[in-house]
Design a protein around this motif. Structure first.
Motif, PDB file in Angstrom:
ATOM      1  N   LYS A   1       4.967  -7.601  -1.144  1.00  0.00           N
ATOM      2  CA  LYS A   1       4.728  -9.010  -0.828  1.00  0.00           C
ATOM      3  C   LYS A   1       6.007  -9.864  -0.843  1.00  0.00           C
ATOM      4  O   LYS A   1       6.725  -9.892   0.137  1.00  0.00           O
TER       5      LYS A   1
ATOM      6  N   TYR B   1      -7.464  -3.881  -6.890  1.00  0.00           N
ATOM      7  CA  TYR B   1      -7.150  -3.722  -5.461  1.00  0.00           C
ATOM      8  C   TYR B   1      -5.700  -3.247  -5.324  1.00  0.00           C
ATOM      9  O   TYR B   1      -4.778  -3.878  -5.838  1.00  0.00           O
TER      10      TYR B   1
ATOM     11  N   THR C   1       0.827  -1.201   0.000  1.00  0.00           N
ATOM     12  CA  THR C   1       0.000   0.000   0.000  1.00  0.00           C
ATOM     13  C   THR C   1       0.864   1.255   0.000  1.00  0.00           C
ATOM     14  O   THR C   1       0.566   2.234  -0.688  1.00  0.00           O
TER      15      THR C   1
HETATM   16  C1  LIG Z   1      -2.125  -5.862  -6.403  1.00  0.00           C
HETATM   17  C2  LIG Z   1      -1.984  -5.402  -4.985  1.00  0.00           C
HETATM   18  N1  LIG Z   1      -1.637  -4.133  -4.731  1.00  0.00           N
HETATM   19  C3  LIG Z   1      -1.488  -3.665  -3.485  1.00  0.00           C
HETATM   20  C4  LIG Z   1      -1.703  -4.483  -2.401  1.00  0.00           C
HETATM   21  C5  LIG Z   1      -1.514  -3.951  -1.018  1.00  0.00           C
HETATM   22  O1  LIG Z   1      -0.351  -4.493  -0.461  1.00  0.00           O
HETATM   23  P1  LIG Z   1      -0.176  -4.560   1.126  1.00  0.00           P
HETATM   24  O2  LIG Z   1      -1.286  -5.443   1.625  1.00  0.00           O
HETATM   25  O3  LIG Z   1       1.179  -5.128   1.360  1.00  0.00           O
HETATM   26  O4  LIG Z   1      -0.302  -3.181   1.638  1.00  0.00           O
HETATM   27  C6  LIG Z   1      -2.086  -5.819  -2.604  1.00  0.00           C
HETATM   28  C7  LIG Z   1      -2.362  -6.700  -1.476  1.00  0.00           C
HETATM   29  O5  LIG Z   1      -2.964  -7.732  -1.590  1.00  0.00           O
HETATM   30  C8  LIG Z   1      -2.236  -6.285  -3.927  1.00  0.00           C
HETATM   31  O6  LIG Z   1      -2.587  -7.539  -4.189  1.00  0.00           O
END
Ligand SMILES: Cc1ncc(COP(=O)(O)O)c(C=O)c1O
Length: 461
Positions: free
Chosen positions: A299, A164, A138
């Motif tokens: 991730k 997302y 994020t």
């Molecule tokens: C494509 C994508 N972008 C952003 C995020 C957000 O990442 P985080 O949960 O590490 O903040 C995710 C999380 O699942 C994701 O799949």
């Protein structure tokens, strides 16, 4: 050259070993204590009620001694396997030396930057800059929003329906999930969403693609969606992961790159879920042969689940100044060491090929199931990011079926995850080190469970 164990030797076992009931007594105790103390935002144990003791490779042991095959990899994080010793040993050495260095240079930091640059898509290698902010995906999205606004001097941002990108106000604004957003409005102003190219109601992939591109052309030229000038950037997942493992038609990313370049709008490819080999290439952008203006990663880049994210972008965009994207944790060095080791491990053991090969096997197994399960309406994905979609005869989504499959798989010793705004897609994203035997054993369980659940549903039980 890695001296870590080969993928076959990373796991607790090749097959699950579980004793009902799940959760067992010790898991139940921890789950109750957690429910009594932690916030209501806790979500995963509601679907997978176990307390974790340890994990190796593609296997997880719970506190009752049950061993599960893990077909979710901590939601796409443990690509080189949980606690991969080749990665862990170097991260431990770094922890012993120093953990927190803000953004002072260290050999480990610079080695990771080089390693990430070397695997970046298109023409980015040798021509990229990398920004570290907070440790979550994020946060990398937030950085990319600021980067696009700063470089273009424009405020509009564009995402896709069902996309997302994370849980903070900017990332949430870009996401196309109204259920996650509605309680927190107003979010950022000047945000538009366009449909992801998904064929609907008998539409061909080409028609869906053209419809999307038409919307994109309208938006980038400032002709649509309430933006009164072209936007700063467009954010896209090369495969929508959480949105339902939606694979766009061939040519989508390349066309998008062409349109955005022609209008001086940045193309930001969110590789947080699809990166680090997940789809059989280092990044899903590689399949399309494009160079994103910026790419967000997270991730799996922290090797074994150490929190790390980054925004990688064309060096011409590096116009902002010191602390333009600030944060105490600007790249955690043990996580960077782990990331470098994970890249070496993926390379050494050809995990990109393995993801492609094992992923095809998983998809083939689902396709076989389709012969006898009419509610399994679609199977899709790339490499080891796979979705199986369930709908009834009228086309309505079947989230209860997917939930029941997940619960029963867990009782049989297999961890699977879900996707889709309606929750009607079974999502598999195992570690890339999954062995052939684990793939077979896991899919035998999935097949048994899918057949049972769909028969029961058809019988109205
Ligand atoms: C494509 C994508 N972008 C952003 C995020 C957000 O990442 P985080 O949960 O590490 O903040 C995710 C999380 O699942 C994701 O799949």
């Amino acid at each position: 050259m890695p001296d870590g164990p080969p993928p076959e030797e990373l796991h607790l076992s090749q097959r699950p070993a579980v004793t009902e009931p799940i959760p067992g007594p010790r898991s139940s105790d921890l789950l109750e204590r957690q429910a009594a103390s932690e916030a209501n935002t806790v979500a995963y144990p509601l679907s997978l009620p176990v307390a974790i003791d340890s994990a190796r490779g593609a296997t997880i042991k719970d506190v009752d001694g049950n061993v599960f095959l893990d077909f979710s990899a901590g939601i796409g994080v443990a690509n080189v396997g949980h606690s991969n010793p080749y990665v862990v040993e170097a991260a431990k050495e770094q922890l012993d030396a120093v953990a927190h260095t803000i953004d002072f240079p260290t050999e480990a930091r610079l080695a990771f930057i080089d390693a990430l640059d070397s695997i970046a898509p298109g023409t980015l290698p040798g021509n990229s800059r990398i920004a570290f902010g907070g440790p979550t995906g994020t946060n990398a999205i937030e950085a990319s929003i600021k980067l696009a606004k700063y470089n273009t001097g424009r405020s509009g941002i564009v995402g896709f329906d069902r996309g997302y990108h994370g849980g903070t106000m900017g990332a949430l604004s870009l996401s196309g999930w109204s259920s996650y957003k509605s309680d927190y409005t107003p979010l950022l102003p000047d945000v538009a969403h366009v449909p992801y190219p998904t064929p609907r109601d008998g539409e061909t992939p080409d028609a869906a693609l053209e419809a999307t591109l038409e919307e994109v052309r309208a938006v980038v030229s400032g002709r649509a969606s309430g933006l009164d000038e072209p936007p700063a950037g467009i954010w896209v997942e090369p495969i929508q992961g959480s949105g339902g493992v939606i694979v766009p038609p061939e040519g989508f990313l390349a066309e998008l790159a062409e349109i955005t370049a022609a209008h001086d709008v940045l193309l930001i490819v969110d590789e947080i879920q699809t990166g680090m080999g997940r789809t059989g290439e280092w990044f899903a952008s590689d399949h399309a042969g494009i160079t994103p203006d910026a790419m967000t990663v997270g991730k799996a880049i922290g090797g074994v689940g150490l929190p790390l994210s980054a925004t990688v972008y064309r060096e011409e965009l590096d116009t902002w100044g010191p602390s333009a994207h600030a944060g105490t944790f600007r790249g955690h060095v043990p996580a960077m060491v782990a990331g470098t080791r994970a890249i070496e491990y993926i390379d050494e053991y050809d995990l990109l090929d393995r993801a492609t090969r094992v992923g095809s096997y998983l998809q083939d197994r689902f396709r076989e199931m389709q012969q006898d399960c009419p509610s399994l309406v679609d199977v899709r994905g790339r490499g080891l990011l796979i979705g199986a979609e369930f709908r009834d005869a009228d086309g309505s989504p079947l989230p209860d079926v997917v939930e029941s499959i997940q619960t029963r798989c867990l009782r049989r010793g297999l961890v699977v995850w879900t996707a889709g705004i309606e929750g009607h897609v079974l999502r598999l994203l195992p570690p890339l080190v999954l062995t052939d035997e684990q793939a077979r054993v896991g899919m035998d369980i999935v097949q048994d469970v899918v057949e049972t659940v769909t028969e029961e549903t058809a019988d109205g039980r």
